[in-house]
Design a protein around this motif. Structure first.
Motif, PDB file in Angstrom:
ATOM      1  N   ASN A  77       0.806  -1.228   0.000  1.00  0.00           N
ATOM      2  CA  ASN A  77       0.000   0.000   0.000  1.00  0.00           C
ATOM      3  C   ASN A  77       0.844   1.286   0.000  1.00  0.00           C
ATOM      4  O   ASN A  77       0.834   2.057   0.950  1.00  0.00           O
ATOM      5  CB  ASN A  77      -0.976  -0.014   1.190  1.00  0.00           C
ATOM      6  N   PHE A  78       1.603   1.481  -1.070  1.00  0.00           N
ATOM      7  CA  PHE A  78       2.278   2.766  -1.278  1.00  0.00           C
ATOM      8  C   PHE A  78       2.085   3.190  -2.721  1.00  0.00           C
ATOM      9  O   PHE A  78       1.623   2.392  -3.549  1.00  0.00           O
ATOM     10  CB  PHE A  78       3.778   2.697  -0.904  1.00  0.00           C
ATOM     11  N   VAL A  79       2.392   4.445  -3.044  1.00  0.00           N
ATOM     12  CA  VAL A  79       2.253   4.900  -4.426  1.00  0.00           C
ATOM     13  C   VAL A  79       3.636   5.073  -5.063  1.00  0.00           C
ATOM     14  O   VAL A  79       4.640   5.248  -4.363  1.00  0.00           O
ATOM     15  CB  VAL A  79       1.424   6.202  -4.574  1.00  0.00           C
ATOM     16  N   ILE A  80       3.645   5.017  -6.401  1.00  0.00           N
ATOM     17  CA  ILE A  80       4.922   5.053  -7.131  1.00  0.00           C
ATOM     18  C   ILE A  80       5.125   6.446  -7.730  1.00  0.00           C
ATOM     19  O   ILE A  80       4.235   6.987  -8.375  1.00  0.00           O
ATOM     20  CB  ILE A  80       4.925   4.001  -8.257  1.00  0.00           C
ATOM     21  N   PHE A  81       6.312   6.966  -7.490  1.00  0.00           N
ATOM     22  CA  PHE A  81       6.660   8.320  -7.963  1.00  0.00           C
ATOM     23  C   PHE A  81       7.877   8.201  -8.891  1.00  0.00           C
ATOM     24  O   PHE A  81       8.954   7.811  -8.453  1.00  0.00           O
ATOM     25  CB  PHE A  81       6.953   9.167  -6.723  1.00  0.00           C
ATOM     26  N   GLU A  82       7.677   8.508 -10.171  1.00  0.00           N
ATOM     27  CA  GLU A  82       8.807   8.542 -11.109  1.00  0.00           C
ATOM     28  C   GLU A  82       9.331   9.983 -11.126  1.00  0.00           C
ATOM     29  O   GLU A  82       8.657  10.894 -11.605  1.00  0.00           O
ATOM     30  CB  GLU A  82       8.349   8.075 -12.500  1.00  0.00           C
ATOM     31  N   ASP A  83      10.535  10.142 -10.609  1.00  0.00           N
ATOM     32  CA  ASP A  83      11.116  11.486 -10.435  1.00  0.00           C
ATOM     33  C   ASP A  83      11.763  11.930 -11.756  1.00  0.00           C
ATOM     34  O   ASP A  83      12.959  12.149 -11.834  1.00  0.00           O
ATOM     35  CB  ASP A  83      12.147  11.411  -9.293  1.00  0.00           C
ATOM     36  N   ARG A  84      10.926  12.109 -12.789  1.00  0.00           N
ATOM     37  CA  ARG A  84      11.435  12.369 -14.138  1.00  0.00           C
ATOM     38  C   ARG A  84      11.837  13.835 -14.344  1.00  0.00           C
ATOM     39  O   ARG A  84      12.551  14.150 -15.278  1.00  0.00           O
ATOM     40  CB  ARG A  84      10.346  11.953 -15.147  1.00  0.00           C
ATOM     41  N   LYS A  85      11.334  14.701 -13.499  1.00  0.00           N
ATOM     42  CA  LYS A  85      11.641  16.144 -13.596  1.00  0.00           C
ATOM     43  C   LYS A  85      11.526  16.651 -15.028  1.00  0.00           C
ATOM     44  O   LYS A  85      12.480  17.169 -15.618  1.00  0.00           O
ATOM     45  CB  LYS A  85      13.037  16.465 -13.051  1.00  0.00           C
ATOM     46  N   PHE A  86      10.332  16.507 -15.595  1.00  0.00           N
ATOM     47  CA  PHE A  86      10.096  16.996 -16.960  1.00  0.00           C
ATOM     48  C   PHE A  86      10.398  18.497 -17.008  1.00  0.00           C
ATOM     49  O   PHE A  86      10.136  19.228 -16.044  1.00  0.00           O
ATOM     50  CB  PHE A  86       8.643  16.772 -17.364  1.00  0.00           C
ATOM     51  N   ALA A  87      10.928  18.935 -18.156  1.00  0.00           N
ATOM     52  CA  ALA A  87      11.301  20.362 -18.227  1.00  0.00           C
ATOM     53  C   ALA A  87      11.244  20.895 -19.653  1.00  0.00           C
ATOM     54  O   ALA A  87      11.860  21.909 -19.952  1.00  0.00           O
ATOM     55  CB  ALA A  87      12.708  20.546 -17.668  1.00  0.00           C
ATOM     56  N   ASP A  88      10.503  20.229 -20.559  1.00  0.00           N
ATOM     57  CA  ASP A  88      10.531  20.637 -21.963  1.00  0.00           C
ATOM     58  C   ASP A  88       9.200  21.277 -22.375  1.00  0.00           C
ATOM     59  O   ASP A  88       8.330  21.517 -21.535  1.00  0.00           O
ATOM     60  CB  ASP A  88      10.855  19.401 -22.818  1.00  0.00           C
ATOM     61  N   ILE A  89       9.027  21.506 -23.652  1.00  0.00           N
ATOM     62  CA  ILE A  89       7.761  22.086 -24.138  1.00  0.00           C
ATOM     63  C   ILE A  89       6.655  21.025 -24.042  1.00  0.00           C
ATOM     64  O   ILE A  89       6.938  19.817 -23.985  1.00  0.00           O
ATOM     65  CB  ILE A  89       7.900  22.592 -25.592  1.00  0.00           C
ATOM     66  N   GLY A  90       5.406  21.486 -24.041  1.00  0.00           N
ATOM     67  CA  GLY A  90       4.269  20.596 -23.847  1.00  0.00           C
ATOM     68  C   GLY A  90       4.273  19.378 -24.758  1.00  0.00           C
ATOM     69  O   GLY A  90       4.066  18.239 -24.316  1.00  0.00           O
ATOM     70  N   HIS A  91       4.530  19.583 -26.041  1.00  0.00           N
ATOM     71  CA  HIS A  91       4.487  18.492 -27.007  1.00  0.00           C
ATOM     72  C   HIS A  91       5.540  17.430 -26.683  1.00  0.00           C
ATOM     73  O   HIS A  91       5.263  16.221 -26.703  1.00  0.00           O
ATOM     74  CB  HIS A  91       4.710  19.054 -28.415  1.00  0.00           C
ATOM     75  N   THR A  92       6.721  17.877 -26.345  1.00  0.00           N
ATOM     76  CA  THR A  92       7.799  16.926 -26.055  1.00  0.00           C
ATOM     77  C   THR A  92       7.534  16.158 -24.756  1.00  0.00           C
ATOM     78  O   THR A  92       7.702  14.935 -24.704  1.00  0.00           O
ATOM     79  CB  THR A  92       9.162  17.669 -25.970  1.00  0.00           C
ATOM     80  N   VAL A  93       7.103  16.870 -23.708  1.00  0.00           N
ATOM     81  CA  VAL A  93       6.885  16.151 -22.443  1.00  0.00           C
ATOM     82  C   VAL A  93       5.738  15.150 -22.571  1.00  0.00           C
ATOM     83  O   VAL A  93       5.769  14.079 -21.954  1.00  0.00           O
ATOM     84  CB  VAL A  93       6.646  17.091 -21.230  1.00  0.00           C
ATOM     85  N   TYR A  94       4.756  15.481 -23.421  1.00  0.00           N
ATOM     86  CA  TYR A  94       3.673  14.527 -23.640  1.00  0.00           C
ATOM     87  C   TYR A  94       4.262  13.212 -24.161  1.00  0.00           C
ATOM     88  O   TYR A  94       3.913  12.122 -23.692  1.00  0.00           O
ATOM     89  CB  TYR A  94       2.652  15.097 -24.646  1.00  0.00           C
ATOM     90  N   MET A  95       5.191  13.324 -25.116  1.00  0.00           N
ATOM     91  CA  MET A  95       5.793  12.106 -25.689  1.00  0.00           C
ATOM     92  C   MET A  95       6.714  11.420 -24.684  1.00  0.00           C
ATOM     93  O   MET A  95       6.720  10.200 -24.567  1.00  0.00           O
ATOM     94  CB  MET A  95       6.539  12.458 -26.979  1.00  0.00           C
TER      95      MET A  95
END
Ligand code: 5BU
Length: 474
Positions: free
Chosen positions: A302-320
């Protein structure tokens, strides 16, 4: 009817452009026919001094006793400084956020617990900024019962603050200023009419709820259970629920490079954590079966998963980046995080994929590393950003609490049982410091646990330290 002295001060304010009439968009987005910009006073030291004297007189007339003054940052700082110097009253400076280095203080200056402090503000609408300062100084042990403002826009601050136990003293009122300007022939009757109507309609501006909720040391804070009940976002509700049920505010950062090792850590620390944070891109043997295995362990403990990806790009790129590639993060990570730096587009991009799966995002507001370049006003802008994306943003990663809104979760990395640092700029504070002095809800601990001889026992130790620190605040 105002005094001749005040009437002449109003006239000067109008002439130098402090009080303006026309069409303005206020910080709240509201359209207003009048604007007051007292920041300009710094260019007119004689006027600044005259108003500092009026602030002093107003407090004297009210019979207010105090030991120190504190200006609401940043606009009221020159005024408070002037009062301090002119009338020899000690001053403290409130930082908008704790420094990421050195003493990490939120207040600069000498003060003692229990001293009476007067808050000085330049102009008030709802009183929210005064209240934020009151909360912070009270948490540091100062006593605040009164505040003084140079220009009261008469839009609800006096009542809002009274309801919160603070008496507001005003040197000038906007309507009085406007009437004086009309009598002096500076503005016409139509302007007076427009402003009067505007003030009549907008005289009950409220302090935004996230600013009105107390959550500091020495004031009762809400329990995780109470906070769960307030949350709209299902994931935030779930995390607070887990924290309450498992009695843990510990997130382990499992920064290892092989899937089997990561799964082993997840099994070991699973009973003690509410969140497991990983960096999928450092796993040398990442494969499509790994997320399923990790999800099984998360379900079991019973814990949740956090992917520490630190997205930092434009909307289109981070979506991909979020949905494609070998990691397809959106399929398995309950939480992700991003830098708000690129602007709203980044959240719009991530949201397109994340919302329908019930995912949540943390905004990185501050960093734990020495010499980081996060500017002083960045956390404030981040909080504003979060407020507008509540359907996806579940909280923040930072070194101090940005806003006391109980429905956002504050994660703080850079935690060890002893204050220390690593050789690459990481700086550590203790669970107690993070939770009790900086307002962390969840502490993120990596090597303090993963490098320990007995990670399970050490995780239990951090869990206890974190939960005890929180429980002492209740
Ligand atoms: P540590 O081993 O406790 O130093 O690991 C801290 C983790 O938190 C690590 O995964 C970092 O990527 C993460 N982190 C951080 O340390 N400082 C920050 O400001 C942010 C994230 Br944002």
């Amino acid at each position: 009817m105002c005094s001749i002295k005040l009437a002449s001060l109003y006239s000067t304010l109008f002439e130098i452009g402090v009080v303006k009439f026309g069409h303005f968009t206020l910080k709240s987005g509201l359209q207003a026919p009048v604007y007051v910009d007292l920041r300009l006073l710094v260019s007119h030291p004689d006027l600044l001094e005259a108003f500092a004297t009026e602030v002093w007189n107003t407090l004297k007339r009210g019979g207010i006793e105090y030991d120190i003054v504190c200006g609401v940052p940043y606009a009221a700082l020159p005024l408070a400084t002037c009062v301090s110097v002119r009338f020899n009253v000690p001053m403290v400076i409130r930082r908008k956020e704790a420094k990421g280095y050195g003493t990490k203080k939120l207040i600069e200056g000498d003060y003692k617990q229990g001293q009476r402090c007067i808050i000085v503000e330049d102009v008030v609408t709802s009183g929210a900024s005064i209240w934020e300062t009151v909360e912070l100084l009270t948490a540091e042990g100062l006593t605040i019962t009164d505040a003084v403002v140079l220009m009261n826009r008469e839009q609800g601050a006096t009542k809002n603050l009274k309801d919160l136990g603070i008496t507001l003293h005003s040197v000038c009122h906007l309507t009085e200023c406007m009437k004086a300007l009309h009598q002096l022939g500076k503005i016409d009757a139509e302007t007076v009419y427009k402003v009067t109507k505007f003030l009549e309609i907008n005289n009950e501006t409220k302090i935004p709820t996230h600013k009105a909720v107390t959550s500091c040391k020495e004031r009762k804070i809400l329990s995780f259970k109470e906070r769960a009940s307030l949350c709209q976002h299902p994931l935030t509700k779930r995390i607070f629920g887990i924290m309450e049920e498992k009695k843990t505010n510990l997130c382990v950062a499992a920064d290892v490079t092989f899937c089997a090792k990561l799964l082993e850590i997840a099994e070991t620390v699973g009973p003690h954590i509410c969140v497991l944070k990983i960096h999928a891109d450092i796993l040398e043997d990442f494969n499509s079966e790994f997320p399923e295995k990790l999800k099984d362990v998360a379900k079991k403990h019973n814990f949740v998963i956090f992917e520490d990806r630190k997205f930092a790009d434009i909307g289109h790129t981070v979506y991909m980046q979020y949905t494609k590639g070998i990691h397809t993060i959106v399929e398995w990570a309950d939480i992700i995080d991003c830098h708000p730096l690129p602007g709203p587009g980044i959240l719009e991009g991530l949201k397109q994929a994340g919302i329908k799966k019930g995912r949540g995002c943390l905004l990185i507001a501050q960093m734990s590393t020495k010499g980081n370049l996060v500017p002083a006003n960045y956390p404030e802008a981040t909080a504003h950003f979060a407020d507008h994306h509540r359907d996806f943003v579940i909280g923040f990663i930072g070194q101090s609490r940005l806003i006391p809104d109980p429905t956002f979760i504050n994660f703080t990395p850079g935690i060890k049982l002893e204050e220390s640092s690593d050789s690459l700029g990481q700086q550590y504070v203790t669970p107690q410091e993070a939770i009790q002095n900086r307002g962390a809800d969840v502490i993120i601990v990596g090597r303090g646990i993963t490098d320990a001889n007995d990670p399970q026992a050490t995780a239990a130790e951090y869990k206890k330290a974190g939960f005890d620190a929180y429980s002492q605040l209740l």
